[in-house]
Scaffold this motif. Structure first.
Motif, PDB file in Angstrom:
ATOM      1  N   UNK A 184      30.552 101.961 -16.479  1.00 16.82           N
ATOM      2  CA  UNK A 184      30.636 100.890 -16.891  1.00 16.82           C
ATOM      3  C   UNK A 184      29.488 100.694 -18.477  1.00 16.82           C
ATOM      4  N   UNK A 185      28.772  99.451 -18.297  1.00 14.01           N
ATOM      5  CA  UNK A 185      27.340  99.420 -19.181  1.00 14.01           C
ATOM      6  C   UNK A 185      26.077 100.344 -18.574  1.00 14.01           C
ATOM      7  N   UNK A 186      25.712 101.772 -19.170  1.00 15.00           N
ATOM      8  CA  UNK A 186      24.870 102.362 -18.555  1.00 15.00           C
ATOM      9  C   UNK A 186      23.564 102.373 -19.610  1.00 15.00           C
ATOM     10  N   UNK A 187      21.972 102.975 -18.943  1.00 13.91           N
ATOM     11  CA  UNK A 187      20.724 102.335 -19.286  1.00 13.91           C
ATOM     12  C   UNK A 187      20.924 104.272 -19.962  1.00 13.91           C
ATOM     13  N   UNK A 188      21.200 104.615 -21.498  1.00 17.43           N
ATOM     14  CA  UNK A 188      21.338 105.541 -21.995  1.00 17.43           C
ATOM     15  C   UNK A 188      20.447 105.393 -23.679  1.00 17.43           C
ATOM     16  N   UNK A 189      19.791 106.314 -24.109  1.00 13.48           N
ATOM     17  CA  UNK A 189      18.809 106.443 -25.167  1.00 13.48           C
ATOM     18  C   UNK A 189      19.711 105.146 -26.217  1.00 13.48           C
ATOM     19  N   UNK A 190      20.830 105.896 -26.354  1.00 15.11           N
ATOM     20  CA  UNK A 190      21.896 104.925 -27.402  1.00 15.11           C
ATOM     21  C   UNK A 190      21.546 103.948 -27.182  1.00 15.11           C
ATOM     22  N   UNK A 191      21.834 102.899 -26.386  1.00 16.67           N
ATOM     23  CA  UNK A 191      21.644 101.747 -26.175  1.00 16.67           C
ATOM     24  C   UNK A 191      20.383 101.000 -26.008  1.00 16.67           C
ATOM     25  N   UNK A 192      19.914 102.119 -25.571  1.00 18.89           N
ATOM     26  CA  UNK A 192      18.014 101.094 -25.521  1.00 18.89           C
ATOM     27  C   UNK A 192      18.431 101.022 -27.211  1.00 18.89           C
ATOM     28  N   UNK A 193      18.061 102.085 -28.067  1.00 19.63           N
ATOM     29  CA  UNK A 193      18.190 102.125 -29.799  1.00 19.63           C
ATOM     30  C   UNK A 193      19.384 100.750 -30.215  1.00 19.63           C
ATOM     31  N   UNK A 194      20.158 100.818 -29.535  1.00 21.62           N
ATOM     32  CA  UNK A 194      21.409 100.076 -30.265  1.00 21.62           C
ATOM     33  C   UNK A 194      21.437  98.223 -29.530  1.00 21.62           C
ATOM     34  N   UNK A 195      20.444  97.934 -28.714  1.00 24.22           N
ATOM     35  CA  UNK A 195      19.840  96.727 -28.396  1.00 24.22           C
ATOM     36  C   UNK A 195      18.999  96.182 -29.209  1.00 24.22           C
ATOM     37  N   UNK A 196      17.013  97.339 -29.873  1.00 28.23           N
ATOM     38  CA  UNK A 196      16.635  97.574 -30.012  1.00 28.23           C
ATOM     39  C   UNK A 196      16.580  96.993 -31.636  1.00 28.23           C
ATOM     40  N   UNK A 197      17.993  97.361 -32.314  1.00 28.06           N
ATOM     41  CA  UNK A 197      18.215  97.222 -33.191  1.00 28.06           C
ATOM     42  C   UNK A 197      18.843  95.871 -33.612  1.00 28.06           C
ATOM     43  N   UNK A 198      19.192  95.396 -32.355  1.00 29.26           N
ATOM     44  CA  UNK A 198      19.669  94.343 -32.816  1.00 29.26           C
ATOM     45  C   UNK A 198      18.778  92.556 -32.480  1.00 29.26           C
ATOM     46  N   UNK A 199      17.443  93.073 -32.333  1.00 28.23           N
ATOM     47  CA  UNK A 199      16.714  92.688 -31.822  1.00 28.23           C
ATOM     48  C   UNK A 199      15.780  92.327 -31.352  1.00 28.23           C
ATOM     49  N   UNK A 200      16.599  92.927 -29.404  1.00 26.91           N
ATOM     50  CA  UNK A 200      16.037  92.540 -28.534  1.00 26.91           C
ATOM     51  C   UNK A 200      14.815  92.996 -28.127  1.00 26.91           C
ATOM     52  N   UNK A 201      14.027  92.365 -27.782  1.00 25.08           N
ATOM     53  CA  UNK A 201      12.769  92.959 -26.965  1.00 25.08           C
ATOM     54  C   UNK A 201      13.140  94.203 -25.834  1.00 25.08           C
ATOM     55  N   UNK A 202      12.161  95.272 -25.836  1.00 28.49           N
ATOM     56  CA  UNK A 202      12.415  96.634 -25.110  1.00 28.49           C
ATOM     57  C   UNK A 202      12.704  96.457 -23.299  1.00 28.49           C
ATOM     58  N   UNK A 203      12.188  95.185 -23.016  1.00 29.07           N
ATOM     59  CA  UNK A 203      12.149  95.055 -21.606  1.00 29.07           C
ATOM     60  C   UNK A 203      13.070  94.250 -20.944  1.00 29.07           C
TER      61      UNK A 203
END
Length: 268
Positions: A184-203
């Motif tokens: 399912x939803x996994x906290x990978x480096x790519x997921x972190x980078x994608x969410x950062x690119x979408x404007x979400x805060x690191x936490x």
């Protein structure tokens, strides 16, 4: 150790889930072929971490002509045998019915469905000799997927059918087992980078609504790796052609939250 003396190819293993699986394979006694597209620095760092006697690196587009056979040859030349492959490399890109061209759809299928088939095909003679195992890494999106993941979801659904088909055929004819896990939803480096690119805060992943993550967090790559070892090890016995979902809630028949206000509002 559960994979003592086995040799495993793990595609897409310079980062994320593949990296975690490669690490766990070595911890369980295996030797591994690390694979990536162009992540030379990350790949070399992982080989150094695991040890040159335990890991070798192969960087190449998995869809290139002859790439699957070269991966197999790398395993044979480095370690003399092949006991398992993990088809983890995947192309995850956002597109929907309005933004997906046929050319793009074909590219996603090439990476996520046809490349795994080609690697199984190339590895089959050697896996037959060792009565080896194939583990395909799918996705919970294989069952339907999100509106903005049309090609990706379809490609993982096709991989799921391929797993069941070959899991039956190759087990009977070659004594090679083929299974799949759908994370399912996994906290990978790519997921972190994608969410950062979408404007979400690191936490962002520390404050998830329970409707999305009942445990209060999403899965970690190491948890997928722990599950992967069972399918590569002899302890999974004769089980073949199976697909297992690795998510924190049921994908079908999920109970809605008691608080209706917790459900996301419908957009007009």
């Amino acid at each position: 150790m559960r994979l003592i003396n086995k040799v495993i190819i793990v595609t897409g293993s310079c980062t994320g889930i593949g990296k975690a699986i490669a690490r766990r394979c070595v911890a369980e006694g295996a030797r591994v072929v690390i694979h990536g597209l162009d992540q030379q620095e990350a790949g070399e760092a992982l080989v150094t971490e695991l040890g040159a006697d335990k890991a070798v690196l192969h960087l190449e587009d998995i869809t290139a002509d002859g790439a699957p056979q070269r991966l197999v040859n790398q395993a044979l030349n480095a370690f003399g045998q092949l006991d398992g492959i993990v088809n983890n490399a995947a192309m995850i890109a956002t597109s929907n019915i309005h933004t997906t061209s046929l050319a793009f759809f074909r590219t996603v299928l090439e990476v996520n469905t046809l490349a795994p088939f080609a690697l199984i095909q190339a590895a089959l003679p050697h896996l037959t000799q060792t009565r080896g195992a194939v583990l395909n890494i799918g996705s919970a999106n294989a069952w339907c997927g999100e509106p903005d993941l049309v090609p990706y979801s379809a490609s993982k659904g096709a991989l799921m059918t391929l797993t069941r088909n070959l899991g039956d055929t190759l087990h009977r004819e070659n004594r090679v087992r083929v299974n799949q896990v759908n994370p399912g939803w996994v906290l990978t480096e790519k997921e972190l980078a994608q969410k950062r690119g979408q404007g979400l805060a690191d936490g962002w992943h520390q404050e998830l609504p329970r409707t999305l993550a009942p445990a209060g967090r999403i899965l970690r790559p190491e948890e997928i790796a722990a599950a992967a070892i069972y399918w590569l090890a002899d302890e999974s016995g004769p089980i073949s052609g199976q697909v297992v979902d690795l998510e924190q809630y049921p994908l079908i028949g999920r109970n809605p939250p008691k608080d209706a206000d917790a459900l996301p509002a419908l957009k007009e």
